[in-house]
Design a protein around this motif. Structure first.
Motif, PDB file in Angstrom:
ATOM      1  N   UNK A  45     -46.182 -82.354 -93.614  1.00 26.10           N
ATOM      2  CA  UNK A  45     -45.231 -83.008 -94.511  1.00 26.10           C
ATOM      3  C   UNK A  45     -43.991 -82.133 -94.628  1.00 26.10           C
ATOM      4  N   UNK A  46     -42.815 -82.741 -94.413  1.00 26.10           N
ATOM      5  CA  UNK A  46     -41.566 -81.976 -94.493  1.00 26.10           C
ATOM      6  C   UNK A  46     -40.529 -82.738 -95.312  1.00 26.10           C
ATOM      7  N   UNK A  47     -40.986 -83.463 -96.342  1.00 26.42           N
ATOM      8  CA  UNK A  47     -40.071 -84.264 -97.163  1.00 26.42           C
ATOM      9  C   UNK A  47     -39.041 -83.373 -97.857  1.00 26.42           C
ATOM     10  N   UNK A  48     -37.749 -83.700 -97.718  1.00 26.73           N
ATOM     11  CA  UNK A  48     -36.716 -82.867 -98.349  1.00 26.73           C
ATOM     12  C   UNK A  48     -36.551 -83.147 -99.845  1.00 26.73           C
ATOM     13  N   UNK A  49     -37.005 -84.320-100.288  1.00 26.58           N
ATOM     14  CA  UNK A  49     -36.889 -84.668-101.707  1.00 26.58           C
ATOM     15  C   UNK A  49     -37.953 -85.708-102.057  1.00 26.58           C
ATOM     16  N   UNK A  50     -37.898 -86.225-103.284  1.00 27.36           N
ATOM     17  CA  UNK A  50     -38.944 -87.139-103.759  1.00 27.36           C
ATOM     18  C   UNK A  50     -38.756 -88.583-103.288  1.00 27.36           C
ATOM     19  N   UNK A  51     -37.627 -88.879-102.659  1.00 25.14           N
ATOM     20  CA  UNK A  51     -37.388 -90.251-102.218  1.00 25.14           C
ATOM     21  C   UNK A  51     -37.387 -90.410-100.697  1.00 25.14           C
ATOM     22  N   UNK A  52     -37.251 -89.288 -99.995  1.00 23.68           N
ATOM     23  CA  UNK A  52     -37.197 -89.337 -98.527  1.00 23.68           C
ATOM     24  C   UNK A  52     -38.457 -88.742 -97.933  1.00 23.68           C
ATOM     25  N   UNK A  53     -39.187 -89.569 -97.187  1.00 23.36           N
ATOM     26  CA  UNK A  53     -40.398 -89.079 -96.540  1.00 23.36           C
ATOM     27  C   UNK A  53     -40.094 -88.591 -95.131  1.00 23.36           C
ATOM     28  N   UNK A  54     -40.680 -87.455 -94.760  1.00 26.19           N
ATOM     29  CA  UNK A  54     -40.500 -86.947 -93.402  1.00 26.19           C
ATOM     30  C   UNK A  54     -41.744 -86.198 -92.964  1.00 26.19           C
ATOM     31  N   UNK A  55     -42.194 -86.541 -91.768  1.00 25.08           N
ATOM     32  CA  UNK A  55     -43.333 -85.854 -91.164  1.00 25.08           C
ATOM     33  C   UNK A  55     -42.824 -85.141 -89.921  1.00 25.08           C
ATOM     34  N   UNK A  56     -43.086 -83.844 -89.820  1.00 21.48           N
ATOM     35  CA  UNK A  56     -42.757 -83.089 -88.618  1.00 21.48           C
ATOM     36  C   UNK A  56     -44.006 -82.974 -87.738  1.00 21.48           C
ATOM     37  N   UNK A  57     -43.873 -83.438 -86.505  1.00 22.07           N
ATOM     38  CA  UNK A  57     -44.977 -83.306 -85.548  1.00 22.07           C
ATOM     39  C   UNK A  57     -44.586 -82.233 -84.541  1.00 22.07           C
ATOM     40  N   UNK A  58     -45.380 -81.181 -84.477  1.00 19.40           N
ATOM     41  CA  UNK A  58     -45.090 -80.047 -83.598  1.00 19.40           C
ATOM     42  C   UNK A  58     -45.993 -80.081 -82.378  1.00 19.40           C
ATOM     43  N   UNK A  59     -45.395 -79.806 -81.199  1.00 20.24           N
ATOM     44  CA  UNK A  59     -46.153 -79.748 -79.945  1.00 20.24           C
ATOM     45  C   UNK A  59     -45.882 -78.393 -79.299  1.00 20.24           C
ATOM     46  N   UNK A  60     -46.939 -77.592 -79.138  1.00 20.66           N
ATOM     47  CA  UNK A  60     -46.807 -76.259 -78.550  1.00 20.66           C
ATOM     48  C   UNK A  60     -47.344 -76.277 -77.123  1.00 20.66           C
ATOM     49  N   UNK A  61     -46.561 -75.727 -76.206  1.00 22.05           N
ATOM     50  CA  UNK A  61     -46.969 -75.677 -74.802  1.00 22.05           C
ATOM     51  C   UNK A  61     -48.003 -74.568 -74.605  1.00 22.05           C
ATOM     52  N   UNK A  62     -49.239 -74.994 -74.383  1.00 21.46           N
ATOM     53  CA  UNK A  62     -50.331 -74.044 -74.134  1.00 21.46           C
ATOM     54  C   UNK A  62     -50.617 -73.907 -72.644  1.00 21.46           C
ATOM     55  N   UNK A  63     -49.786 -74.530 -71.817  1.00 25.02           N
ATOM     56  CA  UNK A  63     -49.965 -74.425 -70.371  1.00 25.02           C
ATOM     57  C   UNK A  63     -49.426 -73.115 -69.834  1.00 25.02           C
ATOM     58  N   UNK A  64     -49.518 -72.936 -68.524  1.00 21.95           N
ATOM     59  CA  UNK A  64     -49.094 -71.679 -67.895  1.00 21.95           C
ATOM     60  C   UNK A  64     -47.704 -71.775 -67.270  1.00 21.95           C
ATOM     61  N   UNK A  65     -47.098 -72.961 -67.295  1.00 24.44           N
ATOM     62  CA  UNK A  65     -45.771 -73.132 -66.700  1.00 24.44           C
ATOM     63  C   UNK A  65     -44.842 -73.851 -67.679  1.00 24.44           C
ATOM     64  N   UNK A  66     -43.547 -73.742 -67.409  1.00 26.53           N
ATOM     65  CA  UNK A  66     -42.551 -74.451 -68.224  1.00 26.53           C
ATOM     66  C   UNK A  66     -42.665 -75.955 -67.977  1.00 26.53           C
ATOM     67  N   UNK A  67     -42.560 -76.737 -69.054  1.00 20.45           N
ATOM     68  CA  UNK A  67     -42.639 -78.197 -68.919  1.00 20.45           C
ATOM     69  C   UNK A  67     -41.607 -78.857 -69.831  1.00 20.45           C
ATOM     70  N   UNK A  68     -41.360 -80.129 -69.601  1.00 21.53           N
ATOM     71  CA  UNK A  68     -40.359 -80.864 -70.379  1.00 21.53           C
ATOM     72  C   UNK A  68     -41.031 -81.830 -71.350  1.00 21.53           C
ATOM     73  N   UNK A  69     -40.603 -81.756 -72.609  1.00 29.29           N
ATOM     74  CA  UNK A  69     -41.087 -82.693 -73.632  1.00 29.29           C
ATOM     75  C   UNK A  69     -39.933 -83.579 -74.100  1.00 29.29           C
TER      76      UNK A  69
END
Length: 225
Positions: free
Chosen positions: A106-130
């Protein structure tokens, strides 16, 4: 004798007159023939002129065909160029779902605006594009799934070295009335340019969704740096 000479002269005059009349008739006939010949020639010329547009039309069709052919060639070369550009700049392949650690907060900046941050971490061995939009469905407690629409934003290049993270956001209005009909339990996330989906829990403490799930929007990925 005098009467006979007079009669002879009259006969000669009449003959001369008839001869002149005959000559005049021939001239008229000749003029008529010339006019007829001229008309016939004009008609033939007109007919020949009418045949030129048909020939021109045929030529035009050929030019149109050549234009289409050239357009097709240009389209083909454009597609080839696009593939070439992808290959040139695209030594970086798209991130695979199996190589990404995905979490939501949950990353809501205030009581009226909802925001969800979805994080994706590269656990592979090479650089990739998201780069791009992730596919997101919200699963409700009644086990129905609802796809989330894309927000109005342009994707940014998001290349991830091993250990780097990309983030994308879900945005909505918070219902503070306590009468929200939405009861989300999970997010079903498909990374950009992937077909494999992972289920993650709806973040604890996130505000209730105002309206329907169709009012929630997903935005493109970006790096955290």
């Amino acid at each position: 004798m005098k009467h006979t000479r007079t009669a002879a002269l009259a006969a000669l005059s009449l003959a001369a007159a008839l001869s002149l009349t005959a000559c005049g008739g021939d001239d008229s006939s000749s003029d008529s023939s010339a006019k007829g010949s001229s008309s016939s020639s004009s008609a033939g010329s007109s007919s020949g002129s009418d045949s030129k547009p048909e020939s021109g039309s045929g030529s035009g069709s050929s030019e149109a065909g050549d234009t289409k052919s050239d357009a097709a060639k240009n389209t083909g070369s454009g597609a080839a160029a696009a593939k070439g550009a992808t290959k040139t700049s695209g030594k970086v392949t798209f991130c695979k779902t199996e190589d990404l650690a995905i979490d939501a907060q949950d990353a809501a900046p205030d009581e009226s605006t909802g925001r969800i941050n979805v994080t994706m971490i590269n656990r592979g061995s090479t650089t990739c594009s998201a780069t791009g939009f992730a596919g997101v469905d919200i699963k409700d407690e009644d086990n129905t799934s609802n796809p989330i629409e894309r927000g109005q934003a342009q994707p940014r290049i998001t290349n991830l070295k091993p250990g780097d993270a990309a983030v994308f956001n879900l945005a909505y209005d918070i219902d503070s009335s306590g009468k929200s009909l939405a009861s989300p339990t999970e997010l079903q996330v498909t990374p950009p340019n992937e077909t494999h989906t992972v289920n993650i829990k709806w973040p604890a403490g996130a505000g209730d969704i105002k309206g329907a799930y169709t009012d929630v929007q997903v935005y493109p990925t970006h790096t955290t740096k």
